[in-house]
Motif scaffolding. Structure first.
Motif, PDB file in Angstrom:
ATOM      1  N   ARG A   3      -3.761 -47.370 -69.261  1.00 33.14           N
ATOM      2  CA  ARG A   3      -5.239 -46.783 -68.914  1.00 33.14           C
ATOM      3  C   ARG A   3      -4.985 -45.448 -69.942  1.00 33.14           C
ATOM      4  NH1 ARG A   3      -8.050 -50.012 -66.227  1.00 33.14           N
ATOM      5  NH2 ARG A   3      -7.147 -50.854 -64.163  1.00 33.14           N
ATOM      6  N   GLY A   4      -6.127 -44.988 -70.150  1.00 33.50           N
ATOM      7  CA  GLY A   4      -6.493 -43.873 -71.017  1.00 33.50           C
ATOM      8  C   GLY A   4      -6.749 -42.710 -69.933  1.00 33.50           C
ATOM      9  N   ARG A   6      -8.316 -38.689 -69.918  1.00 32.76           N
ATOM     10  CA  ARG A   6      -8.935 -37.878 -70.926  1.00 32.76           C
ATOM     11  C   ARG A   6      -8.630 -36.339 -70.403  1.00 32.76           C
ATOM     12  NH1 ARG A   6     -13.038 -38.105 -74.327  1.00 32.76           N
ATOM     13  NH2 ARG A   6     -12.385 -35.958 -74.363  1.00 32.76           N
ATOM     14  N   GLU A  77     -11.731 -33.413 -84.723  1.00 35.88           N
ATOM     15  CA  GLU A  77     -13.029 -33.840 -84.032  1.00 35.88           C
ATOM     16  C   GLU A  77     -14.148 -33.804 -85.050  1.00 35.88           C
ATOM     17  OE1 GLU A  77     -14.943 -35.489 -80.940  1.00 35.88           O
ATOM     18  OE2 GLU A  77     -12.474 -34.639 -81.004  1.00 35.88           O
ATOM     19  N   ARG A  89      -9.268 -31.642 -77.307  1.00 28.38           N
ATOM     20  CA  ARG A  89      -9.729 -32.710 -76.441  1.00 28.38           C
ATOM     21  C   ARG A  89      -8.059 -33.689 -76.700  1.00 28.38           C
ATOM     22  NH1 ARG A  89     -14.656 -31.731 -79.012  1.00 28.38           N
ATOM     23  NH2 ARG A  89     -16.428 -32.029 -77.444  1.00 28.38           N
ATOM     24  N   MET A  91      -6.492 -37.642 -75.658  1.00 25.74           N
ATOM     25  CA  MET A  91      -6.676 -39.020 -74.939  1.00 25.74           C
ATOM     26  C   MET A  91      -5.036 -39.385 -74.619  1.00 25.74           C
ATOM     27  SD  MET A  91      -7.963 -41.631 -73.816  1.00 25.74           S
ATOM     28  CE  MET A  91      -9.532 -41.646 -74.353  1.00 25.74           C
ATOM     29  N   THR A  93      -2.496 -42.237 -73.483  1.00 29.95           N
ATOM     30  CA  THR A  93      -2.621 -43.458 -73.065  1.00 29.95           C
ATOM     31  C   THR A  93      -1.280 -43.771 -72.274  1.00 29.95           C
ATOM     32  OG1 THR A  93      -3.829 -43.980 -75.089  1.00 29.95           O
ATOM     33  CG2 THR A  93      -2.760 -45.936 -73.900  1.00 29.95           C
ATOM     34  N   GLN A 100      -8.930 -47.669 -62.716  1.00 34.30           N
ATOM     35  CA  GLN A 100      -9.754 -47.075 -63.624  1.00 34.30           C
ATOM     36  C   GLN A 100     -10.373 -45.767 -63.037  1.00 34.30           C
ATOM     37  OE1 GLN A 100      -9.510 -47.572 -67.013  1.00 34.30           O
ATOM     38  NE2 GLN A 100     -10.331 -45.667 -67.359  1.00 34.30           N
ATOM     39  N   HIS A 105      -9.272 -37.275 -64.784  1.00 37.92           N
ATOM     40  CA  HIS A 105      -9.410 -36.575 -65.928  1.00 37.92           C
ATOM     41  C   HIS A 105      -9.478 -35.047 -65.766  1.00 37.92           C
ATOM     42  CE1 HIS A 105     -10.059 -40.699 -67.460  1.00 37.92           C
ATOM     43  NE2 HIS A 105     -10.965 -40.857 -66.638  1.00 37.92           N
TER      44      HIS A 105
END
Length: 121
Positions: A3-4, A6, A77, A89, A91, A93, A100, A105
């Motif tokens: 899963r990611g 954020r 970015e 930002r 991400m 993993t 999900q 986040h």
């Protein structure tokens, strides 16, 4: 399951110390809220807006106990007109059994504007 997670935050100034401090706070919250241990992390990608170049925010990860071997990369970015300035930002993993919708986040400071629908009241 992979899963990611954020995360995003902003700083007030393009200063190395502030960038590292705010990145570390965000990363620690991402891990804590999602019960993430360093061994379950596949990789961390960090992007910064064009107005942030005083340091690599990835240095923040090296200040967290046990994160020495976590793969991390920084990149710029996309410079979209009128986008949120001074923004970092992330991400992350990870391998997790969470669904999900159960991933938490993390959006801090002015970055709350990016995804108010995902920020706890």
């Amino acid at each position: 399951m992979i899963r990611g997670i954020r995360g995003a935050t902003t700083v007030s100034n393009n200063e190395a110390e502030e960038i590292i401090e705010h990145t570390k706070i965000m990363i620690e919250q991402m891990a804590k809220k999602n019960n993430v241990e360093p061994d379950s992390i596949a990789s961390v990608i960090i992007s910064v807006t064009a107005d942030l170049n005083a340091t690599f925010p990835a240095k923040a990860l090296r200040l967290i106990d046990g994160w020495k071997y976590v793969p991390v990369m920084c990149m710029p970015e996309i410079d979209v007109p009128n986008s949120l300035p001074l923004c970092i930002r992330v991400m992350m993993t990870v391998n997790t059994s969470r669904s999900q919708k159960d991933i938490e986040h993390i959006y801090l400071n002015e970055a709350i504007k990016l995804r108010p629908d995902l920020v706890e009241e």
